[in-house]
Design an enzyme around this catalytic site. Structure first.
Site, PDB file in Angstrom:
ATOM      1  N   ASP A 180      48.593  44.612  44.216  1.00 31.69           N
ATOM      2  CA  ASP A 180      48.841  44.755  45.563  1.00 31.69           C
ATOM      3  C   ASP A 180      48.563  45.909  46.110  1.00 31.69           C
ATOM      4  OD1 ASP A 180      49.800  44.846  48.300  1.00 31.69           O
ATOM      5  OD2 ASP A 180      51.886  44.451  47.781  1.00 31.69           O
ATOM      6  N   ILE A 181      47.428  45.846  47.007  1.00 31.25           N
ATOM      7  CA  ILE A 181      46.566  47.041  47.496  1.00 31.25           C
ATOM      8  C   ILE A 181      47.478  47.766  48.431  1.00 31.25           C
ATOM      9  CG2 ILE A 181      44.292  46.219  46.810  1.00 31.25           C
ATOM     10  CD1 ILE A 181      43.682  46.221  49.897  1.00 31.25           C
ATOM     11  N   PHE A 198      44.312  38.781  61.645  1.00 32.42           N
ATOM     12  CA  PHE A 198      45.208  38.061  62.468  1.00 32.42           C
ATOM     13  C   PHE A 198      44.568  37.050  63.139  1.00 32.42           C
ATOM     14  CE2 PHE A 198      47.673  41.898  61.984  1.00 32.42           C
ATOM     15  CZ  PHE A 198      49.054  41.621  62.248  1.00 32.42           C
ATOM     16  N   LYS A 199      45.079  35.603  63.392  1.00 30.68           N
ATOM     17  CA  LYS A 199      44.314  34.740  64.075  1.00 30.68           C
ATOM     18  C   LYS A 199      44.306  34.875  65.524  1.00 30.68           C
ATOM     19  CE  LYS A 199      44.574  31.664  60.343  1.00 30.68           C
ATOM     20  NZ  LYS A 199      43.517  32.049  59.531  1.00 30.68           N
ATOM     21  N   GLN A 225      49.186  44.653  65.578  1.00 28.79           N
ATOM     22  CA  GLN A 225      47.674  44.098  64.874  1.00 28.79           C
ATOM     23  C   GLN A 225      46.939  44.975  64.322  1.00 28.79           C
ATOM     24  OE1 GLN A 225      45.638  40.831  66.300  1.00 28.79           O
ATOM     25  NE2 GLN A 225      47.506  39.587  67.253  1.00 28.79           N
ATOM     26  N   SER A 243      32.450  43.136  56.531  1.00 25.97           N
ATOM     27  CA  SER A 243      31.893  42.195  57.545  1.00 25.97           C
ATOM     28  C   SER A 243      30.792  42.299  58.844  1.00 25.97           C
ATOM     29  CB  SER A 243      33.188  41.404  58.399  1.00 25.97           C
ATOM     30  OG  SER A 243      32.965  40.765  59.314  1.00 25.97           O
ATOM     31  N   TYR A 292      40.564  44.222  63.742  1.00 22.32           N
ATOM     32  CA  TYR A 292      39.764  43.635  62.483  1.00 22.32           C
ATOM     33  C   TYR A 292      38.289  44.372  62.547  1.00 22.32           C
ATOM     34  CZ  TYR A 292      37.613  40.667  59.180  1.00 22.32           C
ATOM     35  OH  TYR A 292      36.807  39.991  58.011  1.00 22.32           O
TER      36      TYR A 292
HETATM   37  P1  NDP Z   1      41.608  34.624  52.536  1.00 21.23           P
HETATM   38  O1  NDP Z   1      42.838  34.968  53.516  1.00 21.23           O
HETATM   39  O2  NDP Z   1      41.409  33.467  52.144  1.00 21.23           O
HETATM   40  O3  NDP Z   1      41.929  35.473  51.336  1.00 21.23           O
HETATM   41  C1  NDP Z   1      42.391  36.655  51.453  1.00 21.23           C
HETATM   42  C2  NDP Z   1      42.830  37.339  50.086  1.00 21.23           C
HETATM   43  O4  NDP Z   1      43.444  38.555  50.187  1.00 21.23           O
HETATM   44  C3  NDP Z   1      43.872  36.458  49.425  1.00 21.23           C
HETATM   45  O5  NDP Z   1      44.015  36.368  48.042  1.00 21.23           O
HETATM   46  C4  NDP Z   1      45.268  37.554  49.776  1.00 21.23           C
HETATM   47  O6  NDP Z   1      46.156  37.121  48.912  1.00 21.23           O
HETATM   48  C5  NDP Z   1      44.530  38.627  49.702  1.00 21.23           C
HETATM   49  N1  NDP Z   1      45.290  39.955  50.017  1.00 21.23           N
HETATM   50  C6  NDP Z   1      45.618  40.243  51.257  1.00 21.23           C
HETATM   51  N2  NDP Z   1      46.322  41.291  51.314  1.00 21.23           N
HETATM   52  C7  NDP Z   1      46.137  41.627  50.115  1.00 21.23           C
HETATM   53  C8  NDP Z   1      46.894  42.840  49.438  1.00 21.23           C
HETATM   54  N3  NDP Z   1      47.683  43.930  50.144  1.00 21.23           N
HETATM   55  N4  NDP Z   1      46.790  43.075  48.182  1.00 21.23           N
HETATM   56  C9  NDP Z   1      46.208  42.144  47.316  1.00 21.23           C
HETATM   57  N5  NDP Z   1      45.635  41.202  47.976  1.00 21.23           N
HETATM   58  C10 NDP Z   1      45.745  40.932  49.235  1.00 21.23           C
HETATM   59  O7  NDP Z   1      40.403  35.233  53.084  1.00 21.23           O
HETATM   60  P2  NDP Z   1      38.878  35.266  52.873  1.00 21.23           P
HETATM   61  O8  NDP Z   1      38.707  34.901  51.257  1.00 21.23           O
HETATM   62  O9  NDP Z   1      37.988  34.690  53.711  1.00 21.23           O
HETATM   63  O10 NDP Z   1      38.336  36.898  52.848  1.00 21.23           O
HETATM   64  C11 NDP Z   1      37.865  37.900  51.793  1.00 21.23           C
HETATM   65  C12 NDP Z   1      37.256  38.927  52.333  1.00 21.23           C
HETATM   66  O11 NDP Z   1      36.132  38.414  52.917  1.00 21.23           O
HETATM   67  C13 NDP Z   1      38.362  39.660  53.428  1.00 21.23           C
HETATM   68  O12 NDP Z   1      38.058  41.090  53.104  1.00 21.23           O
HETATM   69  C14 NDP Z   1      37.757  39.166  54.644  1.00 21.23           C
HETATM   70  O13 NDP Z   1      37.815  40.291  55.490  1.00 21.23           O
HETATM   71  C15 NDP Z   1      36.048  39.160  54.202  1.00 21.23           C
HETATM   72  N6  NDP Z   1      35.254  38.329  55.237  1.00 21.23           N
HETATM   73  C16 NDP Z   1      35.640  37.106  55.286  1.00 21.23           C
HETATM   74  C17 NDP Z   1      34.835  36.442  56.161  1.00 21.23           C
HETATM   75  C18 NDP Z   1      35.007  34.757  56.267  1.00 21.23           C
HETATM   76  O14 NDP Z   1      34.410  34.339  57.077  1.00 21.23           O
HETATM   77  N7  NDP Z   1      36.173  34.227  55.468  1.00 21.23           N
HETATM   78  C19 NDP Z   1      34.050  36.647  56.669  1.00 21.23           C
HETATM   79  C20 NDP Z   1      33.616  38.108  56.688  1.00 21.23           C
HETATM   80  C21 NDP Z   1      34.387  38.813  55.792  1.00 21.23           C
HETATM   81  P3  NDP Z   1      47.625  36.366  49.397  1.00 21.23           P
HETATM   82  O15 NDP Z   1      47.200  34.988  48.996  1.00 21.23           O
HETATM   83  O16 NDP Z   1      48.649  36.567  48.557  1.00 21.23           O
HETATM   84  O17 NDP Z   1      47.778  36.449  50.955  1.00 21.23           O
END
Ligand code: NDP
Length: 276
Positions: free
Chosen positions: A62-63, A94-95, A105, A139, A193
């Site tokens: 957990d980061i 956040f949505k 946020q 991003s 964000y």
């Molecule tokens: P998801 O919401 O599908 O997945 C996010 C992941 O991060 C989940 O596994 C979540 O875990 C995990 N996470 C969140 N907080 C923590 C924490 N404190 N410690 C460890 N794990 C954590 O998002 P995406 O797959 O879309 O995003 C992945 C990355 O890509 C992000 O950094 C996002 O900002 C970036 N990104 C995404 C884009 C997109 O279009 N999807 C575009 C540009 C960048 P849990 O399931 O427990 O919540």
């Protein structure tokens, strides 16, 4: 030769899981660690890969919890003598419709996407082995946000002499001003964000310059990237890319061949270095 090891944060779903899947499928020689803050969700994800004949290992991470980071870092140091590839993928957004007030946020988003990712780098960068690769999933929104900041902030975020301390101070300033409703007056864009990802990209560039200076012969490459707009829980079903397509650029940067010197300290999208 010791076993190579890759660590992917936030990889129980979305782009992170697709990155782990791609590394396993590409017969990457070494152990690939799917990590998640919730062990149950992590185990399920490892099982979903196993059902497809792919083998990933699991470690809780957990980061947002520095104890969890320290404990994982100690595990990789003891078991592998360090880390070959680190992909900082965990992130939150956040949505649009979320009713949480902007100051909340700002604080919550910056906490995970900037401050906690920085904590990861503080504890894991010293573990990165010679020839290692570090990929920070940022991003294109961070690049767009940079262009909406005041000229003075843009100058700092593009400068070669900004330090980690100065950058972190600026990220704290954004949160403080957001709490007073004064961030736009202070020259910041109106996005938590976007600001968090501007910060992560600049942090990547700072770390790349520092590694070049402090470990010039180790051949470590550190880059930030955008996965594109990807269909995940974060971005929703209308995004054009699949998670597998979103994993392409992070995996490309993770597997830059031995001896490569470039890209390093760059922001990369669709496998191409982008202007900053
Ligand atoms: P998801 O919401 O599908 O997945 C996010 C992941 O991060 C989940 O596994 C979540 O875990 C995990 N996470 C969140 N907080 C923590 C924490 N404190 N410690 C460890 N794990 C954590 O998002 P995406 O797959 O879309 O995003 C992945 C990355 O890509 C992000 O950094 C996002 O900002 C970036 N990104 C995404 C884009 C997109 O279009 N999807 C575009 C540009 C960048 P849990 O399931 O427990 O919540």
């Amino acid at each position: 030769m010791s076993t190579k090891v890759t660590v992917v944060t936030g990889s129980n779903k979305g782009i992170g899981l697709a990155i782990v899947r791609a590394l396993c499928q590409q017969h990457y020689h070494g152990d690939v660690y799917l990590t998640a803050r919730d062990s149950g969700r992590g185990d399920e994800a490892v099982k979903s890969l196993a059902a497809d004949g792919l083998t990933a290992k699991f470690h809780q991470l957990d980061i947002n919890d520095e104890k969890s980071i320290v404990s994982a870092a100690a595990f990789f140091k003891k078991t592998y003598g360090g880390v070959d590839v680190l992909i900082n993928n965990a992130g939150i957004a956040f949505k649009d419709a979320d009713p949480a007030p902007f100051p909340v946020q700002a604080e919550v988003t910056l906490k995970t996407n900037y401050f906690a990712t920085r904590d990861m780098l503080t504890h894991f960068l010293p573990l990165i082995k010679s020839g290692g690769r570090v990929v920070n999933v940022s991003s294109f929104v961070g690049a767009r946000t940079l262009n909406k900041c005041s000229a003075a902030l843009q100058q700092r975020f593009r400068s070669d002499d900004i330090t980690e301390e100065e950058l972190t101070g600026l990220m704290e300033q954004f949160v403080d001003l957001a709490k007073k409703g004064e961030h736009e007056k202070g020259g910041w864009a109106n996005t938590a964000y976007g600001t968090s990802k501007t910060g992560l990209t600049v942090l990547t560039m700072i770390h790349a310059r520092r590694l070049t200076k402090e470990r010039p012969h180790d051949g470590i490459l550190v880059n930030a990237c955008c996965p594109g707009w990807v269909r995940t829980d974060m971005a929703g079903p209308k995004a054009p890319k699949s998670p597998e397509e979103g994993a392409v650029t992070p995996v490309f940067l993770a597997l830059l061949p031995a001896g490569a010197t470039d890209p390093h300290g760059r922001f990369v999208s669709d496998k191409e270095v982008q202007p900053w």
